[in-house]
Scaffold this motif. Structure first.
Motif, PDB file in Angstrom:
ATOM      1  N   ASP A 148      40.707   1.940  65.856  1.00 31.73           N
ATOM      2  CA  ASP A 148      41.433   3.057  65.763  1.00 31.73           C
ATOM      3  C   ASP A 148      40.508   4.146  65.741  1.00 31.73           C
ATOM      4  O   ASP A 148      40.826   5.497  65.801  1.00 31.73           O
ATOM      5  CB  ASP A 148      42.202   3.128  64.661  1.00 31.73           C
ATOM      6  CG  ASP A 148      43.576   2.069  64.679  1.00 31.73           C
ATOM      7  OD1 ASP A 148      43.820   1.800  65.776  1.00 31.73           O
ATOM      8  OD2 ASP A 148      44.004   1.773  63.703  1.00 31.73           O
ATOM      9  N   CYS A 149      39.269   4.138  65.984  1.00 28.49           N
ATOM     10  CA  CYS A 149      38.232   5.240  65.947  1.00 28.49           C
ATOM     11  C   CYS A 149      38.445   5.972  67.096  1.00 28.49           C
ATOM     12  O   CYS A 149      38.052   5.307  68.197  1.00 28.49           O
ATOM     13  CB  CYS A 149      36.766   4.775  65.639  1.00 28.49           C
ATOM     14  SG  CYS A 149      35.672   6.307  65.668  1.00 28.49           S
ATOM     15  N   VAL A 150      38.621   7.333  67.210  1.00 30.61           N
ATOM     16  CA  VAL A 150      38.614   8.029  68.288  1.00 30.61           C
ATOM     17  C   VAL A 150      37.770   8.963  68.364  1.00 30.61           C
ATOM     18  O   VAL A 150      37.528   9.896  69.169  1.00 30.61           O
ATOM     19  CB  VAL A 150      39.925   8.693  68.426  1.00 30.61           C
ATOM     20  CG1 VAL A 150      41.334   7.888  68.592  1.00 30.61           C
ATOM     21  CG2 VAL A 150      40.300   9.524  67.153  1.00 30.61           C
ATOM     22  N   HIS A 151      36.435   8.576  67.728  1.00 30.19           N
ATOM     23  CA  HIS A 151      35.275   9.567  67.754  1.00 30.19           C
ATOM     24  C   HIS A 151      35.659  11.283  67.579  1.00 30.19           C
ATOM     25  O   HIS A 151      34.958  11.976  67.840  1.00 30.19           O
ATOM     26  CB  HIS A 151      34.526   9.402  69.089  1.00 30.19           C
ATOM     27  CG  HIS A 151      34.708   7.948  69.642  1.00 30.19           C
ATOM     28  ND1 HIS A 151      33.858   6.694  68.954  1.00 30.19           N
ATOM     29  CD2 HIS A 151      35.440   7.604  70.624  1.00 30.19           C
ATOM     30  CE1 HIS A 151      34.228   5.719  69.448  1.00 30.19           C
ATOM     31  NE2 HIS A 151      34.986   5.908  70.558  1.00 30.19           N
ATOM     32  N   CYS A 152      36.634  11.456  66.452  1.00 32.32           N
ATOM     33  CA  CYS A 152      36.781  12.788  66.525  1.00 32.32           C
ATOM     34  C   CYS A 152      35.963  13.509  65.466  1.00 32.32           C
ATOM     35  O   CYS A 152      35.618  14.736  65.575  1.00 32.32           O
ATOM     36  CB  CYS A 152      38.176  12.824  65.938  1.00 32.32           C
ATOM     37  SG  CYS A 152      38.386  12.183  64.143  1.00 32.32           S
ATOM     38  N   GLY A 153      35.294  12.766  64.642  1.00 29.36           N
ATOM     39  CA  GLY A 153      34.158  13.360  63.762  1.00 29.36           C
ATOM     40  C   GLY A 153      34.560  14.055  62.685  1.00 29.36           C
ATOM     41  O   GLY A 153      33.758  14.808  61.921  1.00 29.36           O
ATOM     42  N   LEU A 154      35.820  14.031  62.169  1.00 28.71           N
ATOM     43  CA  LEU A 154      36.535  14.694  61.024  1.00 28.71           C
ATOM     44  C   LEU A 154      35.652  13.949  59.999  1.00 28.71           C
ATOM     45  O   LEU A 154      35.878  14.483  58.858  1.00 28.71           O
ATOM     46  CB  LEU A 154      37.999  14.608  61.227  1.00 28.71           C
ATOM     47  CG  LEU A 154      38.552  15.242  62.023  1.00 28.71           C
ATOM     48  CD1 LEU A 154      40.187  14.835  62.195  1.00 28.71           C
ATOM     49  CD2 LEU A 154      38.639  16.699  61.875  1.00 28.71           C
ATOM     50  N   CYS A 155      35.284  12.907  59.991  1.00 30.07           N
ATOM     51  CA  CYS A 155      34.378  12.263  58.787  1.00 30.07           C
ATOM     52  C   CYS A 155      33.289  12.719  58.508  1.00 30.07           C
ATOM     53  O   CYS A 155      32.430  12.244  57.581  1.00 30.07           O
ATOM     54  CB  CYS A 155      34.425  10.598  59.124  1.00 30.07           C
ATOM     55  SG  CYS A 155      33.820  10.215  60.891  1.00 30.07           S
ATOM     56  N   ARG A 205      31.017   8.043  62.029  1.00 28.23           N
ATOM     57  CA  ARG A 205      31.266   7.977  63.415  1.00 28.23           C
ATOM     58  C   ARG A 205      29.941   7.082  64.224  1.00 28.23           C
ATOM     59  O   ARG A 205      30.283   6.281  65.023  1.00 28.23           O
ATOM     60  CB  ARG A 205      31.348   9.208  64.166  1.00 28.23           C
ATOM     61  CG  ARG A 205      31.660   9.207  65.435  1.00 28.23           C
ATOM     62  CD  ARG A 205      32.020  10.671  66.156  1.00 28.23           C
ATOM     63  NE  ARG A 205      30.909  11.444  66.075  1.00 28.23           N
ATOM     64  CZ  ARG A 205      30.813  12.627  66.489  1.00 28.23           C
ATOM     65  NH1 ARG A 205      32.262  13.263  66.770  1.00 28.23           N
ATOM     66  NH2 ARG A 205      29.949  13.529  66.341  1.00 28.23           N
ATOM     67  N   CYS A 259      39.243  10.354  57.270  1.00 29.95           N
ATOM     68  CA  CYS A 259      39.522   9.870  58.455  1.00 29.95           C
ATOM     69  C   CYS A 259      41.079   9.800  58.746  1.00 29.95           C
ATOM     70  O   CYS A 259      41.906   9.086  57.971  1.00 29.95           O
ATOM     71  CB  CYS A 259      38.805   8.374  58.696  1.00 29.95           C
ATOM     72  SG  CYS A 259      39.587   7.691  60.352  1.00 29.95           S
ATOM     73  N   PRO A 260      41.659  10.509  59.589  1.00 28.15           N
ATOM     74  CA  PRO A 260      42.944  10.406  59.984  1.00 28.15           C
ATOM     75  C   PRO A 260      43.532   8.867  60.370  1.00 28.15           C
ATOM     76  O   PRO A 260      44.731   8.775  60.377  1.00 28.15           O
ATOM     77  CB  PRO A 260      43.343  11.521  61.166  1.00 28.15           C
ATOM     78  CG  PRO A 260      41.753  11.621  61.732  1.00 28.15           C
ATOM     79  CD  PRO A 260      40.886  11.569  60.716  1.00 28.15           C
ATOM     80  N   ALA A 261      42.741   8.263  60.949  1.00 34.18           N
ATOM     81  CA  ALA A 261      43.001   6.977  61.486  1.00 34.18           C
ATOM     82  C   ALA A 261      42.797   5.964  60.479  1.00 34.18           C
ATOM     83  O   ALA A 261      42.738   4.726  60.791  1.00 34.18           O
ATOM     84  CB  ALA A 261      42.349   6.535  62.700  1.00 34.18           C
ATOM     85  N   VAL A 270      40.074   4.523  59.206  1.00 32.05           N
ATOM     86  CA  VAL A 270      39.265   3.429  59.677  1.00 32.05           C
ATOM     87  C   VAL A 270      38.333   2.860  58.504  1.00 32.05           C
ATOM     88  O   VAL A 270      37.629   3.958  57.750  1.00 32.05           O
ATOM     89  CB  VAL A 270      38.202   3.986  60.905  1.00 32.05           C
ATOM     90  CG1 VAL A 270      36.897   2.954  61.367  1.00 32.05           C
ATOM     91  CG2 VAL A 270      38.896   4.308  62.112  1.00 32.05           C
ATOM     92  N   VAL A 293      35.474   2.109  57.355  1.00 32.61           N
ATOM     93  CA  VAL A 293      33.941   2.095  57.868  1.00 32.61           C
ATOM     94  C   VAL A 293      33.190   1.091  56.724  1.00 32.61           C
ATOM     95  O   VAL A 293      32.239   0.413  57.003  1.00 32.61           O
ATOM     96  CB  VAL A 293      33.269   3.691  57.761  1.00 32.61           C
ATOM     97  CG1 VAL A 293      31.982   3.502  58.117  1.00 32.61           C
ATOM     98  CG2 VAL A 293      34.084   4.579  58.518  1.00 32.61           C
TER      99      VAL A 293
HETATM  100  S1  SF4 Z   1      37.307  10.469  61.290  1.00 31.84           S
HETATM  101 FE1  SF4 Z   1      37.896   8.262  61.681  1.00 31.84          FE
HETATM  102  S2  SF4 Z   1      38.458   8.260  63.876  1.00 31.84           S
HETATM  103 FE2  SF4 Z   1      37.379  10.410  63.608  1.00 31.84          FE
HETATM  104  S3  SF4 Z   1      35.062   9.533  64.079  1.00 31.84           S
HETATM  105 FE3  SF4 Z   1      35.543   9.205  62.201  1.00 31.84          FE
HETATM  106  S4  SF4 Z   1      35.881   6.972  61.812  1.00 31.84           S
HETATM  107 FE4  SF4 Z   1      36.294   7.656  63.805  1.00 31.84          FE
END
Ligand code: SF4
Ligand code: SF4
Length: 454
Positions: free
Chosen positions: A33-40, A58, A95-97, A99, A101
């Motif tokens: 589910d990680c979309v590489h958004c970088g919100l983390c 990420r 993380c909105p998804a 994930v 980690v």
């Molecule tokens: S916030 Fe979640 S979905 Fe976005 S990069 Fe980080 S781990 Fe991936």
């Protein structure tokens, strides 16, 4: 007792995936589910310190996935970001998804430890603490007895005054300086007692995890937990066959030992309906036992059943109700969220609520209260520089004008006490349940009796 039928539709175990050559590798569904958004990124203490993608959540997810795709190998370059992670779970909260980690990191560490086994003094030290000492409560009690003797005969003062202490690495000197006064463990104290009876009418019966280091270094917190539980109508059982929860082993990549300890605890608590824990790291581990058994369906089911019974003391009191003390403590405190309580178990409001119901307690807000303190199991021993930098950030957020810092995890208590010492602060570091216990004790000394319940 009858066990449910094993659920054979477990989340995919992925054995032998890409360059993961051993069983129990990181699970694909966890990174899918990680979309590489970088919100983390901003939530991550190691990214804050190092500013490098591979030391961000990420980046770590990408590395873990790349090994599964055969693009990278499990080597030193992979091991570094995997072990620099504090496993603090702040990224999962951000993380909105959602994930996981931390879960991926723990599984990746299991692969690293098999590809690159520890050697030399690191292997010896790890084996001594993780295999020879922590899982054996009698040996821990003996070690606690030695520490008690060291403190009692004044050797601690001699070692400090003569400068002998400075022969140790700096971070160990800092730890020695804040070593709590060692008292007898509750397992020893209640070794001939089957059930510690509730004061007054029994309303519930619970079992308690006493922990390994917890019962040596913080047996007073265990004692306070028992006092608070019995005060509130709970018979308390301390199963004799219980052992270390295995969190330190799993964090270190020794998942096989983690499974062994998990099985022992699952059996030890099998006949109980509720397992009360006062250490956030241990509680989180117990709740995550199923993660260790993706390749053992029967144990997966038993672990699920077990983890459903586990509850942190603050949430248990909040949910079942407790007597509000009458006596006032008259103190200004702030609260630090242990990562494995806030991020790992989603428990944030319950301990604060408990503190706010103690008369005379004034709560002062701590900015970034759920930011890691750098303790992270034995991270402050294996990565002292990063742990120290993370602690410095944490201490900068501790309000100056409070007398106590309250929390719900022994590792944090040691690390925060080291911070108080290092930065010349004068706050007392306490476990949340201790404050409630002190209020009850004060009430009893005053001959009062609370009639308020929550
Ligand atoms: S916030 Fe979640 S979905 Fe976005 S990069 Fe980080 S781990 Fe991936
Ligand atoms: S668990 Fe903590 S240290 Fe590790 S990647 Fe997530 S936020 Fe960073």
């Amino acid at each position: 007792m009858g066990l449910p039928e094993p659920d054979l539709n477990l989340p995919c175990a992925n054995s032998g995936l890409g360059n993961y050559l051993w069983s129990d590798p990181p699970k694909e569904y966890k990174w899918a589910d990680c979309v590489h958004c970088g919100l983390c990124l901003e939530a991550c203490p190691t990214y804050e310190q190092l500013g490098q993608e591979q030391h961000s959540p990420r980046g770590r997810v990408h590395l873990i996935k790349s090994v599964a795709e055969g693009k990278l190998k499990v080597n030193e370059a992979f091991a570094d970001p995997v072990f620099q992670c504090l496993d603090c779970r702040a990224c999962t909260t951000a993380c909105p998804a959602n994930v996981d980690v931390g879960g991926l990191i723990e599984e990746a560490r299991g692969q690293v430890r098999q590809a690159l086994p520890l050697t030399g003094w690191k292997a010896l030290t790890s084996k001594f603490f993780l295999e020879t000492l922590f899982p054996h409560h009698k040996r821990l009690e003996a070690a606690g007895g030695l520490l008690k003797f060291y403190q009692k005969i004044g050797l601690q003062k001699v070692v400090r005054k003569t400068g002998l202490i400075h022969m140790m690495p700096e971070h160990l000197v800092e730890m020695e300086a804040i070593m709590p006064k060692i008292k007898s463990s509750v397992r020893k104290k209640y070794k001939n007692v089957n059930i510690i009876k509730a004061k007054g009418n029994t309303q519930h019966q619970v079992a308690m995890l006493t922990g390994c280091i917890m019962d040596v270094m913080f047996s007073d917190v265990n004692e306070a937990t028992i006092n608070v539980l019995t005060r509130n109508g709970n018979d308390v059982l301390i199963p004799k066959k219980q052992t270390c929860c295995g969190a330190l082993h799993v964090h270190a990549g020794d998942r096989e030992m983690g499974r062994k300890l998990a099985k022992q605890n699952i059996e030890a608590f099998e006949r109980t309906d509720k397992v009360i824990v006062n250490a956030a790291g241990c509680g989180c581990m117990l709740k995550e036992y199923p993660e260790l058994f993706h390749e053992e369906p029967e144990w997966y089911v038993r672990a699920q059943e077990f983890s459903a019974k586990v509850e942190d003391i603050s949430k248990y009191l909040h949910d079942t109700g407790y007597e509000i003390p009458k006596a006032e403590l008259k103190t200004r405190i702030t609260y630090h969220d242990a990562c494995h309580l806030a991020h790992g178990q989603g428990i944030r409001d319950e301990p604060r609520d408990l503190l706010l119901h103690i008369p005379g307690v004034e709560m002062v807000h701590m900015a970034n209260a759920d930011r890691c303190c750098g303790s992270a199991g034995i991270y402050n021993l294996t990565h002292p520089e990063m742990a120290s930098a993370v602690l410095e950030s944490k201490m900068a957020n501790v309000p100056e004008d409070v007398e106590m810092i309250s929390m719900g995890n022994p590792g944090c208590m040691l690390q925060m006490a080291a911070g108080v010492q290092k930065y010349g602060r004068n706050q007392r570091v306490v476990h949340t349940v201790q404050l409630l216990d002190w209020a009850y004790q004060k009430e009893d000394r005053q001959g009062g009796k609370s009639d308020g319940t929550k």
